[in-house]
Design an enzyme around this catalytic site. Structure first.
Site, PDB file in Angstrom:
ATOM      1  N   THR A 230     -12.883   2.632   5.548  1.00  0.00           N
ATOM      2  CA  THR A 230     -13.466   2.496   6.896  1.00  0.00           C
ATOM      3  C   THR A 230     -14.395   3.662   7.214  1.00  0.00           C
ATOM      4  OG1 THR A 230     -11.511   1.313   7.658  1.00  0.00           O
ATOM      5  CG2 THR A 230     -12.926   2.255   9.367  1.00  0.00           C
TER       6      THR A 230
ATOM      7  N   ASP B 295       0.853  -1.196   0.000  1.00  0.00           N
ATOM      8  CA  ASP B 295       0.000   0.000   0.000  1.00  0.00           C
ATOM      9  C   ASP B 295       0.892   1.252   0.000  1.00  0.00           C
ATOM     10  OD1 ASP B 295      -2.460   1.283   0.145  1.00  0.00           O
ATOM     11  OD2 ASP B 295      -2.694   1.038   2.316  1.00  0.00           O
TER      12      ASP B 295
ATOM     13  N   HIS C 203      -8.312   8.853   4.839  1.00  0.00           N
ATOM     14  CA  HIS C 203      -7.833   7.786   5.725  1.00  0.00           C
ATOM     15  C   HIS C 203      -8.171   8.110   7.174  1.00  0.00           C
ATOM     16  CE1 HIS C 203      -4.784   7.465   2.290  1.00  0.00           C
ATOM     17  NE2 HIS C 203      -5.512   6.376   2.216  1.00  0.00           N
ATOM     18  N   GLY C 204      -8.474   7.085   7.953  1.00  0.00           N
ATOM     19  CA  GLY C 204      -8.768   7.297   9.376  1.00  0.00           C
ATOM     20  C   GLY C 204     -10.252   7.151   9.655  1.00  0.00           C
TER      21      GLY C 204
HETATM   22 ZN   LIG Z   1      -4.927   4.822   1.004  1.00  0.00          ZN
END
Ligand SMILES: [Zn+2]
Length: 284
Positions: free
Chosen positions: A211, A82, A180-181
């Site tokens: 997520t 990634d 992200h997060g």
């Molecule tokens: Zn990513």
């Protein structure tokens, strides 16, 4: 089964309007949870490793776990690096047996991103390793980006066409407003950009920052061309929560294997639910 790259996996997913889950693993236990969930659901799956995780364990150790688990499984498994900015680490992972890598040169000016991403394709393709490349800036929610700033980080559709034509990635990660997060509010997804980019580049799209997105957002993004969905934060939560929940319920018992089993169950449950949501079950 032997490991495979993302090429056939993602083109099948794009044609079939479903997405392959790419789950960021942390250790042997989480890797096993990904492979077993995929096998039970007869789904293709991507084991995803952050550069940080590779550096922490070492590429050979990590690849040893992945190969051993995939060899014993009937699920088609790809192993993907990634967001990597470091060409030396990309080279190391290709040599260690990774079947797919992501070059993230998105912080660089357009021409430079194009040049570096192309370099990685030239390094990977002779080894039958697939490449994901990024355009625009997929931010972290902790970055505290305001709405106007957020727009300026999104991928430009005209640049996306030029980028994909010149780089020829196997998978493309345009910034479309996901982060992200853990999302603080409702994420603002630029569906029009996703639609335009997917239709004009005809490259399978990776959805980052999976997520916390709602089922509706996932379904809409997959229908518009996202063939790979990245899940990382959710695995971290399941990893910690599985531990904490078991220990709080059995706080006089110090049996590490039971804790490890509880973590495994928690991660596998989350992974299986995602695979089903993304439409990957039964597609292997
Ligand atoms: Zn990513």
């Amino acid at each position: 089964m032997p490991l495979e790259n993302m090429k056939a996996m993602l083109s099948k997913a794009a044609a079939g309007k479903y997405a392959v889950g790419a789950f960021n693993v942390l250790d042997y236990n989480s890797t096993k949870a990904v492979v077993q969930a995929a096998e039970e659901l007869r789904a293709p799956v991507i084991i995803q490793t952050s550069a940080k995780t590779v550096t922490f364990w070492g590429s050979r150790t990590l690849m040893g776990w992945v190969k051993e688990l995939a060899a014993r499984s009937r699920a088609p498994v790809a192993v993907h690096l990634d967001h990597c900015k470091d060409l030396a680490l990309i080279k190391e992972c290709i040599e260690a047996g990774w079947t797919s890598v992501m070059i993230d040169a998105s912080a660089k000016p357009f021409e430079e991103n194009l040049f570096v991403s192309r370099q990685v394709v030239e390094m990977a393709r002779p080894k039958d390793v697939t490449v994901e490349a990024e355009l625009g800036a997929i931010v972290g929610v902790e970055d505290d980006i305001h709405v106007k700033e957020q727009d300026s980080h999104l991928a430009d559709p005209a640049q996306a066409v030029e980028f994909c034509a010149k780089v020829q990635p196997d998978c493309f990660a345009p910034a479309i407003g996901t982060a992200h997060g853990i999302y603080k509010g409702e994420p603002k997804i630029a569906y029009h950009i996703l639609q335009e980019v997917a239709a004009s580049t005809r490259v399978p799209i990776a959805l980052h920052g999976g997520t916390g997105l709602s089922d509706e957002v996932f379904k809409r993004c997959i229908a518009l061309g996202c063939a790979k969905v990245n899940i990382s934060t959710q695995i971290k939560y399941a990893f910690i929560d599985g531990f904490v929940a078991y220990h709080s319920a059995h706080n006089t018992q110090y049996d590490p294997l039971k804790v490890i089993q509880a973590q495994f169950d928690e991660m596998k449950k989350a992974i299986a639910a995602d695979i089903q949501l993304f439409g990957g079950a039964g597609k292997a």
